[in-house]
Design an enzyme around this catalytic site. Structure first.
Site, PDB file in Angstrom:
ATOM      1  N   GLY A  32     -99.466  -2.511  18.786  1.00  0.00           N
ATOM      2  CA  GLY A  32     -98.801  -1.905  19.942  1.00  0.00           C
ATOM      3  C   GLY A  32     -99.071  -0.414  20.048  1.00  0.00           C
ATOM      4  O   GLY A  32     -99.991   0.111  19.434  1.00  0.00           O
ATOM      5  N   LEU A  34    -100.185   0.999  22.725  1.00  0.00           N
ATOM      6  CA  LEU A  34    -101.560   0.754  23.151  1.00  0.00           C
ATOM      7  C   LEU A  34    -102.200   1.980  23.799  1.00  0.00           C
ATOM      8  O   LEU A  34    -101.550   2.724  24.536  1.00  0.00           O
ATOM      9  CB  LEU A  34    -101.592  -0.418  24.138  1.00  0.00           C
ATOM     10  CG  LEU A  34    -101.029  -1.739  23.581  1.00  0.00           C
ATOM     11  CD1 LEU A  34    -101.106  -2.832  24.649  1.00  0.00           C
ATOM     12  CD2 LEU A  34    -101.743  -2.179  22.315  1.00  0.00           C
ATOM     13  N   HIS A  38    -107.482   0.025  22.565  1.00  0.00           N
ATOM     14  CA  HIS A  38    -106.976  -1.354  22.625  1.00  0.00           C
ATOM     15  C   HIS A  38    -107.417  -2.019  23.933  1.00  0.00           C
ATOM     16  O   HIS A  38    -107.754  -3.202  23.961  1.00  0.00           O
ATOM     17  CB  HIS A  38    -105.447  -1.367  22.564  1.00  0.00           C
ATOM     18  CG  HIS A  38    -104.862  -0.861  21.281  1.00  0.00           C
ATOM     19  ND1 HIS A  38    -104.129   0.299  21.217  1.00  0.00           N
ATOM     20  CD2 HIS A  38    -104.890  -1.355  20.021  1.00  0.00           C
ATOM     21  CE1 HIS A  38    -103.720   0.498  19.969  1.00  0.00           C
ATOM     22  NE2 HIS A  38    -104.169  -0.481  19.225  1.00  0.00           N
ATOM     23  N   GLY A 147    -111.557  -4.102  16.319  1.00  0.00           N
ATOM     24  CA  GLY A 147    -112.284  -2.866  16.596  1.00  0.00           C
ATOM     25  C   GLY A 147    -113.095  -2.375  15.412  1.00  0.00           C
ATOM     26  O   GLY A 147    -112.649  -2.455  14.269  1.00  0.00           O
ATOM     27  N   GLU A 148    -114.266  -1.810  15.716  1.00  0.00           N
ATOM     28  CA  GLU A 148    -115.071  -1.179  14.669  1.00  0.00           C
ATOM     29  C   GLU A 148    -114.426   0.107  14.171  1.00  0.00           C
ATOM     30  O   GLU A 148    -114.830   0.640  13.140  1.00  0.00           O
ATOM     31  CB  GLU A 148    -116.483  -0.889  15.195  1.00  0.00           C
ATOM     32  CG  GLU A 148    -117.310  -2.138  15.369  1.00  0.00           C
ATOM     33  CD  GLU A 148    -118.738  -1.847  15.805  1.00  0.00           C
ATOM     34  OE1 GLU A 148    -119.036  -0.683  16.167  1.00  0.00           O
ATOM     35  OE2 GLU A 148    -119.547  -2.792  15.804  1.00  0.00           O
ATOM     36  N   LYS A 149    -113.454   0.629  14.906  1.00  0.00           N
ATOM     37  CA  LYS A 149    -112.706   1.792  14.441  1.00  0.00           C
ATOM     38  C   LYS A 149    -112.200   1.557  13.015  1.00  0.00           C
ATOM     39  O   LYS A 149    -112.216   2.448  12.171  1.00  0.00           O
ATOM     40  CB  LYS A 149    -111.537   2.045  15.404  1.00  0.00           C
ATOM     41  CG  LYS A 149    -110.341   2.759  14.834  1.00  0.00           C
ATOM     42  CD  LYS A 149    -110.578   4.234  14.776  1.00  0.00           C
ATOM     43  CE  LYS A 149    -109.425   5.067  14.247  1.00  0.00           C
ATOM     44  NZ  LYS A 149    -108.384   4.457  13.518  1.00  0.00           N
ATOM     45  N   ASP A 150    -111.728   0.331  12.758  1.00  0.00           N
ATOM     46  CA  ASP A 150    -111.285  -0.072  11.423  1.00  0.00           C
ATOM     47  C   ASP A 150    -112.381  -0.974  10.844  1.00  0.00           C
ATOM     48  O   ASP A 150    -112.220  -2.189  10.750  1.00  0.00           O
ATOM     49  CB  ASP A 150    -109.941  -0.794  11.518  1.00  0.00           C
ATOM     50  CG  ASP A 150    -108.885   0.088  12.159  1.00  0.00           C
ATOM     51  OD1 ASP A 150    -108.331   0.941  11.467  1.00  0.00           O
ATOM     52  OD2 ASP A 150    -108.656  -0.048  13.378  1.00  0.00           O
ATOM     53  N   GLN A 153    -111.680  -3.165   7.822  1.00  0.00           N
ATOM     54  CA  GLN A 153    -110.787  -4.260   8.234  1.00  0.00           C
ATOM     55  C   GLN A 153    -111.576  -5.363   8.945  1.00  0.00           C
ATOM     56  O   GLN A 153    -111.335  -6.557   8.719  1.00  0.00           O
ATOM     57  CB  GLN A 153    -109.701  -3.707   9.157  1.00  0.00           C
ATOM     58  CG  GLN A 153    -108.877  -4.778   9.857  1.00  0.00           C
ATOM     59  CD  GLN A 153    -107.730  -4.179  10.641  1.00  0.00           C
ATOM     60  OE1 GLN A 153    -106.721  -3.823  10.067  1.00  0.00           O
ATOM     61  NE2 GLN A 153    -107.886  -4.043  11.950  1.00  0.00           N
ATOM     62  N   SER A 186    -103.384   5.062  17.588  1.00  0.00           N
ATOM     63  CA  SER A 186    -101.951   5.219  17.857  1.00  0.00           C
ATOM     64  C   SER A 186    -101.376   6.360  17.033  1.00  0.00           C
ATOM     65  O   SER A 186    -100.416   7.014  17.426  1.00  0.00           O
ATOM     66  CB  SER A 186    -101.200   3.926  17.523  1.00  0.00           C
ATOM     67  OG  SER A 186    -101.782   2.837  18.201  1.00  0.00           O
TER      68      SER A 186
END
Ligand code: AMP
Length: 278
Positions: A32, A34, A38, A147-150, A153, A186
């Site tokens: 969330g 967002l 996102h 997401g490639e941001k993480d 992950q 976020s």
């Protein structure tokens, strides 16, 4: 307003109704609060599937002791407004729904979860793997977008989904950035005005190093220069690491392996992570 399901039973029923109509379904898991990053995931989900479910759940088990679980930004009303014209349903369960009283089952992950973020946040990826498993089993999508941001992950989730044969093909979305290069997050709301000025230097430092490595510089030298640039800009650096882009293992041969440069650094009370391809 976009419909919201709070229980696994309810979201399963609605997904089953879509399936009966022959429709495809994509899941976008989020915590969330967002932002445009996102929304890029939602757009990509819509390219793959007819129906898009966005889950909104601040997952307590992926936060360590002393981390920001209780202060993590929450804005369900704003999130629902942003999603209302683009997604089909929101799955926003309570903590009790996802972790029933007395719950005693978690998922543990090795491989790509072991170093980098795994070293600095010991329980983090077990929490991520547990909640992603529950969300994929609850929704049973054809696609799930991360997401490639993480980046770490993303690799952990790919490993998890393959190992547990979870439903849904994992789709990766490139990192969405502010005009000055800062990866959208976020947690960026934690930055003071001064820190916000400095924050884009994280992306600049790893992008500069990635270009140097691409152009033939010795990786160790380029990585050390990025590290020094971050210290000079006022960051506390957790790591700057060049890794194999598929296994996250240290790079043995920078001429042949696919590579990713990953970094984590703190500015005041905000911990920023970022990564770029090499
Ligand atoms: P979060 O709400 O931070 O847990 O993120 C939910 C999903 O959005 C994860 O798959 C993230 O990798 C992804 N995400 C977050 N920020 C960005 C961004 N700036 N660009 C692309 N994906 C993002």
């Amino acid at each position: 307003m976009i419909p919201v399901d709070e229980t696994v039973t309810a979201i399963r029923k609605h997904v089953a109704d879509w399936r009966a109509e022959g429709e495809t379904i994509a899941l976008v898991p989020t915590m969330g609060s967002l932002h445009e990053g996102h929304m890029a995931l939602v757009d990509l989900a819509l390219e793959h599937a007819r129906r898009v479910v966005v889950s909104i759940f601040v997952n307590p088990t992926q936060f360590g002791v002393g981390e920001d679980f209780s202060s993590y930004p929450r804005d369900l009303g704003g999130d629902l407004r942003k999603l209302s014209l683009v997604a089909d349903r929101v799955f926003a369960p309570t903590v009790h729904e996802m972790y029933p009283p007395g719950y005693a089952t978690t998922v543990s992950v090795g491989g790509p979860a072991e170093e980098l973020e795994g070293a600095f946040r010991p329980q983090h990826f077990a929490g991520v793997a547990t909640i992603v498993s529950k969300l994929l089993l609850a929704v049973g999508p054809d696609f799930a977008v991360f997401g490639e941001k993480d980046y770490q992950q993303l690799l952990v989730v790919r490993r998890l989904a393959a190992d547990l044969r979870l439903p849904g093909e994992i789709i990766a979305c490139p990192t969405s950035r502010e005009p000055d290069g800062l990866a959208r997050s976020s947690r960026n709301v934690y930055l003071t005005a001064e820190e916000r000025q400095v924050a884009p230097r994280l992306h600049q430092a790893i992008e500069t190093a990635a270009e140097a490595i691409h152009n033939g510089s010795l990786a160790a030298t380029a990585v050390e220069e990025a590290h020094q640039a971050l210290l000079g800009a006022g960051f506390d650096v957790d790591y700057v690491e060049l890794r194999n882009a598929e296994t996250l293992k240290p790079v043995a041969d920078q001429d042949t392996e696919p590579m990713r440069l990953l970094a984590a650094a703190r500015l005041g009370r905000t911990r920023l992570i970022d990564n770029v391809p090499v």
